[in-house]
Design an enzyme around this catalytic site. Structure first.
Site, PDB file in Angstrom:
ATOM      1  N   GLU A  62     -11.422  -0.575  -3.352  1.00  0.00           N
ATOM      2  CA  GLU A  62     -10.620   0.356  -2.196  1.00  0.00           C
ATOM      3  C   GLU A  62      -9.550   1.010  -2.718  1.00  0.00           C
ATOM      4  O   GLU A  62      -9.226   1.148  -3.978  1.00  0.00           O
ATOM      5  CB  GLU A  62     -10.130  -0.845  -1.349  1.00  0.00           C
ATOM      6  CG  GLU A  62      -9.056  -1.990  -2.358  1.00  0.00           C
ATOM      7  CD  GLU A  62      -8.866  -3.345  -1.212  1.00  0.00           C
ATOM      8  OE1 GLU A  62      -9.303  -3.159  -0.137  1.00  0.00           O
ATOM      9  OE2 GLU A  62      -8.085  -4.089  -1.857  1.00  0.00           O
TER      10      GLU A  62
ATOM     11  N   ASP B 165       0.862  -1.293   0.108  1.00  0.00           N
ATOM     12  CA  ASP B 165       0.094  -0.102  -0.089  1.00  0.00           C
ATOM     13  C   ASP B 165       0.680   1.399  -0.057  1.00  0.00           C
ATOM     14  O   ASP B 165       0.696   2.229   0.767  1.00  0.00           O
ATOM     15  CB  ASP B 165      -1.017   0.041   1.089  1.00  0.00           C
ATOM     16  CG  ASP B 165      -1.646  -1.431   1.595  1.00  0.00           C
ATOM     17  OD1 ASP B 165      -2.127  -1.730   0.481  1.00  0.00           O
ATOM     18  OD2 ASP B 165      -1.948  -1.854   2.555  1.00  0.00           O
TER      19      ASP B 165
HETATM   20  O1  FUB Z   1      -3.121  -3.609   3.113  1.00  0.00           O
HETATM   21  C1  FUB Z   1      -4.554  -4.113   3.654  1.00  0.00           C
HETATM   22  C2  FUB Z   1      -5.416  -3.822   2.725  1.00  0.00           C
HETATM   23  O2  FUB Z   1      -5.173  -4.498   1.451  1.00  0.00           O
HETATM   24  C3  FUB Z   1      -5.509  -2.360   2.264  1.00  0.00           C
HETATM   25  O3  FUB Z   1      -5.832  -1.314   3.021  1.00  0.00           O
HETATM   26  C4  FUB Z   1      -6.105  -2.565   1.066  1.00  0.00           C
HETATM   27  O4  FUB Z   1      -6.238  -1.135   0.272  1.00  0.00           O
HETATM   28  C5  FUB Z   1      -5.442  -3.720   0.474  1.00  0.00           C
HETATM   29  O5  FUB Z   1      -4.186  -3.301  -0.351  1.00  0.00           O
END
Ligand code: FUB
Length: 349
Positions: free
Chosen positions: A249, A43
């Site tokens: 997301e 991320d």
């Molecule tokens: O790294 C945990 C979660 O997985 C993140 O918050 C999302 O965006 C995905 O990458």
């Protein structure tokens, strides 16, 4: 033919040829660089502060937790990285742990994706964690330097919820984007209120939008209620839940040639996609894929300019042999076509 008509025809032909070329193009295979091969970081939110690149990732580890609800992303601390030089050749420096879950009074586990912003010489680290009841919230920590030490604010930011904060600044105004489906719990909110009975829409219904709100001057509270970030198709309709390019997301906003680019992960269809608009609030029109699927379930990214070149910073699970919970930061050069669309990068799956 009158001048106006011939200009319109020419414009139409040009647009057809640009979009035809873009639609028929294979994603470009471009050499990327794994930024930190000695540990698993995911991320990556990258920024340029005072001319230097800083990266604010989450920190994966080989947790024994394993289930389908994202609990295998069981991160316990955050690091900050800087780069001496440019993305492809510069020395990547790990500044170590800036804080851990034990330093966050309201959190219980899972330090997920984060971002950072600078205002008036202070640095703000926005992050995600589950509270003591297991609900994801967004917190903030403050420092006098981009690499800390960071002091964690004692409470989550009131009015925020779900995961994946990303902050965009323009003319001294700061906008925070957030939200993520599935394990990220966004499907449990309607009109900014938690509803335990709420869930994903049907495939033919409008998909759930990420949220945006302007931060107050203090940078640790919201100046307004979060608003939906609308991602529309070419006809002006919200992308449906069944559309493989709907938001899942990993929000990010950047500006290029006067237009706002909202980019995001499509989750279970595994692309990074983007939509273009005329305001940080949107609406945004879906415009294409930035990255095709990578090795591993997730990817999550930032887009930024450094020294006149554009970059996509993201993660994949290739170095861990495809383990989704062990992801590695990677950077690719990014390019635009003359019409402002982004040249799609081959994610390598
Ligand atoms: O790294 C945990 C979660 O997985 C993140 O918050 C999302 O965006 C995905 O990458």
């Amino acid at each position: 033919m009158r001048l106006l008509e011939s200009n319109l025809l020419l414009c139409g032909l040009l647009m057809m040829s640009v979009s035809a070329t873009a639609a028929g193009e294979a994603p470009v295979k471009t050499p990327g660089r794994y930024l930190f091969p000695s540990d698993y970081m995911a991320d990556p939110s990258a920024h340029v502060f005072d001319g230097k690149i800083y990266i604010y990732p989450s920190h994966d580890w080989d947790s024994p937790v394993n289930d389908a609800d994202g609990n295998h992303f069981d991160m316990k601390d955050y690091h900050v990285f800087s780069i001496d030089g440019d993305f492809l050749t510069g020395n990547v420096v790990d500044h170590g742990v800036i804080f851990s879950v034990d330093d966050v009074p309201w959190a219980s586990r899972q330090l997920w994706a984060a971002d950072a912003a600078c205002k008036d010489g202070k640095y703000y680290h926005y992050f995600t964690a589950r509270d003591k009841e297991g609900v994801f919230r967004i917190g903030v920590a403050v420092a006098d330097s981009p690499v800390g030490p960071f002091k964690v604010h004692p409470l989550p930011i009131a009015g925020t919820y779900s995961i994946d904060p990303a902050v965009y600044e323009e003319n001294g105004e700061y906008f925070i984007y957030f939200g993520g489906l599935g394990g990220g719990q966004l499907q449990k909110y309607r009109d900014n209120v938690y509803d335990a009975d709420a869930d994903l829409p049907a495939k033919n219904e409008p998909s759930l939008p990420p949220r945006v709100a302007r931060l107050a001057d203090d940078m640790v509270t919201l100046a307004e209620d979060p608003k939906p970030v609308m991602i529309l198709d070419a006809a002006g309709n919200p992308l449906a839940e069944g559309d493989k390019h709907r938001f899942y997301e990993a929000s990010w906003l950047h500006k290029y040639n006067g237009k706002y680019y909202f980019s995001y992960s499509t989750g279970n269809s595994h692309t990074l996609s983007y939509a273009i608009g005329d305001s940080p609030y949107g609406p945004f029109t879906y415009s294409g894929e930035i990255l095709t699927p990578v090795v591993g379930w997730t990817t999550h990214h930032s887009v930024l300019e450094h020294d006149g070149k554009w970059w996509l910073v993201c993660h994949d699970s290739q170095p861990s042999g495809g383990l989704s919970r062990l992801r590695s930061m990677k950077v690719f050069p990014l390019s635009y076509r003359a019409d402002g669309t982004i040249v799609t990068i081959d994610g390598g799956k």
